[in-house]
Write a protein that holds these residues in place. Structure first.
Motif, PDB file in Angstrom:
ATOM      1  N   MET A  63       0.853  -1.183  -0.112  1.00 59.55           N
ATOM      2  CA  MET A  63      -0.103   0.113  -0.025  1.00 59.55           C
ATOM      3  C   MET A  63       0.739   1.149   0.057  1.00 59.55           C
ATOM      4  SD  MET A  63      -3.038  -0.639  -0.459  1.00 59.55           S
ATOM      5  CE  MET A  63      -4.084   0.667   0.366  1.00 59.55           C
ATOM      6  N   SER A  64       2.094   0.920   0.460  1.00 61.85           N
ATOM      7  CA  SER A  64       2.864   2.585   0.739  1.00 61.85           C
ATOM      8  C   SER A  64       3.412   2.837  -0.818  1.00 61.85           C
ATOM      9  CB  SER A  64       4.101   2.120   1.691  1.00 61.85           C
ATOM     10  OG  SER A  64       4.711   0.999   1.101  1.00 61.85           O
ATOM     11  N   ASP A  65       3.656   1.883  -1.676  1.00 65.00           N
ATOM     12  CA  ASP A  65       3.846   2.053  -3.024  1.00 65.00           C
ATOM     13  C   ASP A  65       2.803   2.804  -3.713  1.00 65.00           C
ATOM     14  OD1 ASP A  65       6.572   0.935  -2.411  1.00 65.00           O
ATOM     15  OD2 ASP A  65       5.824  -1.224  -3.394  1.00 65.00           O
ATOM     16  N   ALA A  66       1.544   2.302  -3.556  1.00 62.54           N
ATOM     17  CA  ALA A  66       0.187   2.952  -4.096  1.00 62.54           C
ATOM     18  C   ALA A  66       0.143   4.285  -3.667  1.00 62.54           C
ATOM     19  CB  ALA A  66      -0.866   2.063  -3.787  1.00 62.54           C
ATOM     20  N   ARG A  67       0.296   4.674  -2.577  1.00 62.69           N
ATOM     21  CA  ARG A  67       0.082   5.940  -1.829  1.00 62.69           C
ATOM     22  C   ARG A  67       0.877   6.986  -2.461  1.00 62.69           C
ATOM     23  NH1 ARG A  67       1.358   4.484   3.560  1.00 62.69           N
ATOM     24  NH2 ARG A  67      -0.066   2.664   3.547  1.00 62.69           N
ATOM     25  N   ALA A  68       2.103   6.673  -2.753  1.00 66.14           N
ATOM     26  CA  ALA A  68       2.923   7.786  -3.613  1.00 66.14           C
ATOM     27  C   ALA A  68       2.323   8.090  -4.872  1.00 66.14           C
ATOM     28  CB  ALA A  68       4.277   6.834  -3.864  1.00 66.14           C
ATOM     29  N   PHE A  69       1.247   7.416  -5.351  1.00 63.30           N
ATOM     30  CA  PHE A  69       0.859   7.841  -6.617  1.00 63.30           C
ATOM     31  C   PHE A  69      -0.566   8.421  -6.417  1.00 63.30           C
ATOM     32  CE2 PHE A  69       3.712   4.781  -7.992  1.00 63.30           C
ATOM     33  CZ  PHE A  69       4.233   5.341  -8.978  1.00 63.30           C
ATOM     34  N   ASP A  70      -1.069   8.710  -4.920  1.00 66.56           N
ATOM     35  CA  ASP A  70      -2.320   9.357  -4.634  1.00 66.56           C
ATOM     36  C   ASP A  70      -2.126  10.919  -5.096  1.00 66.56           C
ATOM     37  OD1 ASP A  70      -4.817   9.686  -3.986  1.00 66.56           O
ATOM     38  OD2 ASP A  70      -4.238   9.690  -1.832  1.00 66.56           O
ATOM     39  N   MET A  71      -3.084  11.366  -5.876  1.00 66.39           N
ATOM     40  CA  MET A  71      -3.225  12.867  -6.217  1.00 66.39           C
ATOM     41  C   MET A  71      -4.396  13.548  -5.366  1.00 66.39           C
ATOM     42  SD  MET A  71      -0.257  13.064  -7.797  1.00 66.39           S
ATOM     43  CE  MET A  71      -0.822  14.675  -8.733  1.00 66.39           C
ATOM     44  N   GLY A  72      -5.154  12.563  -4.750  1.00 69.86           N
ATOM     45  CA  GLY A  72      -6.154  13.250  -4.058  1.00 69.86           C
ATOM     46  C   GLY A  72      -7.520  13.451  -5.283  1.00 69.86           C
ATOM     47  N   GLU A  73      -8.684  14.197  -4.748  1.00 69.97           N
ATOM     48  CA  GLU A  73      -9.576  14.232  -5.496  1.00 69.97           C
ATOM     49  C   GLU A  73      -9.539  15.084  -6.599  1.00 69.97           C
ATOM     50  OE1 GLU A  73     -12.575  12.429  -5.610  1.00 69.97           O
ATOM     51  OE2 GLU A  73     -11.905  11.300  -3.895  1.00 69.97           O
ATOM     52  N   PRO A  74     -10.091  14.846  -7.852  1.00 71.48           N
ATOM     53  CA  PRO A  74      -9.690  15.679  -9.059  1.00 71.48           C
ATOM     54  C   PRO A  74     -10.629  17.106  -8.621  1.00 71.48           C
ATOM     55  CG  PRO A  74     -11.306  14.068  -9.654  1.00 71.48           C
ATOM     56  CD  PRO A  74     -10.796  13.702  -8.252  1.00 71.48           C
ATOM     57  N   ALA A  75     -10.231  18.037  -9.404  1.00 74.22           N
ATOM     58  CA  ALA A  75     -10.852  19.388  -9.236  1.00 74.22           C
ATOM     59  C   ALA A  75     -12.221  19.441  -9.691  1.00 74.22           C
ATOM     60  CB  ALA A  75      -9.907  20.430  -9.716  1.00 74.22           C
ATOM     61  N   PRO A  76     -13.170  20.085  -8.997  1.00 82.18           N
ATOM     62  CA  PRO A  76     -14.613  19.745  -9.839  1.00 82.18           C
ATOM     63  C   PRO A  76     -14.372  20.615 -11.079  1.00 82.18           C
ATOM     64  CG  PRO A  76     -14.339  21.750  -8.108  1.00 82.18           C
ATOM     65  CD  PRO A  76     -13.032  20.859  -8.070  1.00 82.18           C
ATOM     66  N   GLY A  77     -15.267  19.971 -12.032  1.00 81.49           N
ATOM     67  CA  GLY A  77     -15.264  20.246 -13.309  1.00 81.49           C
ATOM     68  C   GLY A  77     -16.044  21.645 -13.670  1.00 81.49           C
ATOM     69  N   VAL A  78     -15.484  22.454 -14.488  1.00 80.54           N
ATOM     70  CA  VAL A  78     -16.263  23.534 -14.713  1.00 80.54           C
ATOM     71  C   VAL A  78     -16.627  23.364 -16.136  1.00 80.54           C
ATOM     72  CG1 VAL A  78     -15.778  26.091 -15.007  1.00 80.54           C
ATOM     73  CG2 VAL A  78     -14.847  25.049 -13.084  1.00 80.54           C
ATOM     74  N   GLN A  79     -17.872  23.709 -16.677  1.00 83.32           N
ATOM     75  CA  GLN A  79     -18.165  23.514 -17.886  1.00 83.32           C
ATOM     76  C   GLN A  79     -17.714  24.933 -18.659  1.00 83.32           C
ATOM     77  OE1 GLN A  79     -20.633  21.403 -18.835  1.00 83.32           O
ATOM     78  NE2 GLN A  79     -20.825  22.152 -20.957  1.00 83.32           N
ATOM     79  N   GLN A  80     -17.149  24.732 -19.599  1.00 82.50           N
ATOM     80  CA  GLN A  80     -16.350  25.897 -20.357  1.00 82.50           C
ATOM     81  C   GLN A  80     -17.499  26.019 -21.687  1.00 82.50           C
ATOM     82  OE1 GLN A  80     -12.466  25.243 -21.234  1.00 82.50           O
ATOM     83  NE2 GLN A  80     -11.732  25.469 -19.131  1.00 82.50           N
ATOM     84  N   THR A  81     -17.750  27.071 -22.014  1.00 84.77           N
ATOM     85  CA  THR A  81     -18.497  27.156 -23.497  1.00 84.77           C
ATOM     86  C   THR A  81     -17.695  28.085 -24.379  1.00 84.77           C
ATOM     87  OG1 THR A  81     -19.433  29.640 -22.255  1.00 84.77           O
ATOM     88  CG2 THR A  81     -20.586  27.386 -21.773  1.00 84.77           C
ATOM     89  N   THR A  82     -18.108  27.730 -25.443  1.00 86.09           N
ATOM     90  CA  THR A  82     -17.056  28.399 -26.490  1.00 86.09           C
ATOM     91  C   THR A  82     -18.120  29.551 -27.132  1.00 86.09           C
ATOM     92  OG1 THR A  82     -18.071  26.765 -28.263  1.00 86.09           O
ATOM     93  CG2 THR A  82     -15.796  26.613 -27.192  1.00 86.09           C
ATOM     94  N   PRO A  83     -17.801  30.757 -27.577  1.00 80.74           N
ATOM     95  CA  PRO A  83     -18.586  31.657 -27.791  1.00 80.74           C
ATOM     96  C   PRO A  83     -19.278  31.298 -29.127  1.00 80.74           C
ATOM     97  CG  PRO A  83     -16.381  32.384 -28.158  1.00 80.74           C
ATOM     98  CD  PRO A  83     -16.263  31.072 -27.323  1.00 80.74           C
ATOM     99  N   SER A  84     -20.363  31.423 -29.400  1.00 81.40           N
ATOM    100  CA  SER A  84     -21.201  31.219 -30.563  1.00 81.40           C
ATOM    101  C   SER A  84     -20.677  32.214 -31.636  1.00 81.40           C
ATOM    102  CB  SER A  84     -22.444  31.299 -30.309  1.00 81.40           C
ATOM    103  OG  SER A  84     -22.934  32.610 -30.048  1.00 81.40           O
ATOM    104  N   PRO A  85     -20.687  31.712 -32.990  1.00 81.45           N
ATOM    105  CA  PRO A  85     -20.221  32.579 -34.008  1.00 81.45           C
ATOM    106  C   PRO A  85     -21.322  33.813 -34.323  1.00 81.45           C
ATOM    107  CG  PRO A  85     -20.691  30.525 -34.860  1.00 81.45           C
ATOM    108  CD  PRO A  85     -20.830  30.379 -33.309  1.00 81.45           C
ATOM    109  N   THR A  86     -20.868  34.669 -34.719  1.00 78.11           N
ATOM    110  CA  THR A  86     -22.056  35.963 -34.885  1.00 78.11           C
ATOM    111  C   THR A  86     -22.254  35.894 -36.352  1.00 78.11           C
ATOM    112  OG1 THR A  86     -20.054  37.465 -35.230  1.00 78.11           O
ATOM    113  CG2 THR A  86     -20.921  37.261 -32.913  1.00 78.11           C
TER     114      THR A  86
END
Length: 92
Positions: A63-86
């Motif tokens: 388990m100590s080997d696996a803990r070295a790769f623990d990065m925690g929870e991912p950041a909450p996702g933010v919906q990115q929008t692209t501007p609509s073409p005019t």
């Protein structure tokens, strides 16, 4: 002025002179070089055979080997929008 002497030797044409022959000398060069290459390969293997035979003692199952790769929870996702073409592109 060059003086040429008649020669009793038979001459070779260009095609015959360029053709190689597999002689005894070439055979021994190939045999010796192959033997030296095999000897070098065996020498390198026998010099490092302990390193080649070793394995990792735990194979990353602790388990100590696996803990070295623990990065925690991912950041909450933010919906990115692209501007609509005019529809307007500017003056024509």
């Amino acid at each position: 002025m060059a003086i040429t002497r008649p020669s009793s030797r038979s001459g070779l044409n260009a095609t015959r002179a360029r053709q190689g022959r597999f002689g005894v000398h070439m055979f021994w060069v190939l045999v010796v070089s192959t033997a030296l290459a095999a000897l070098a390969l065996f020498g390198a293997w026998s010099w490092r055979h302990q390193d080649l035979a070793s394995t990792a003692p735990n194979n990353a199952r602790q388990m100590s080997d696996a803990r070295a790769f623990d990065m925690g929870e991912p950041a909450p996702g933010v919906q990115q929008t692209t501007p609509s073409p005019t529809t307007e592109t500017g003056p024509r």
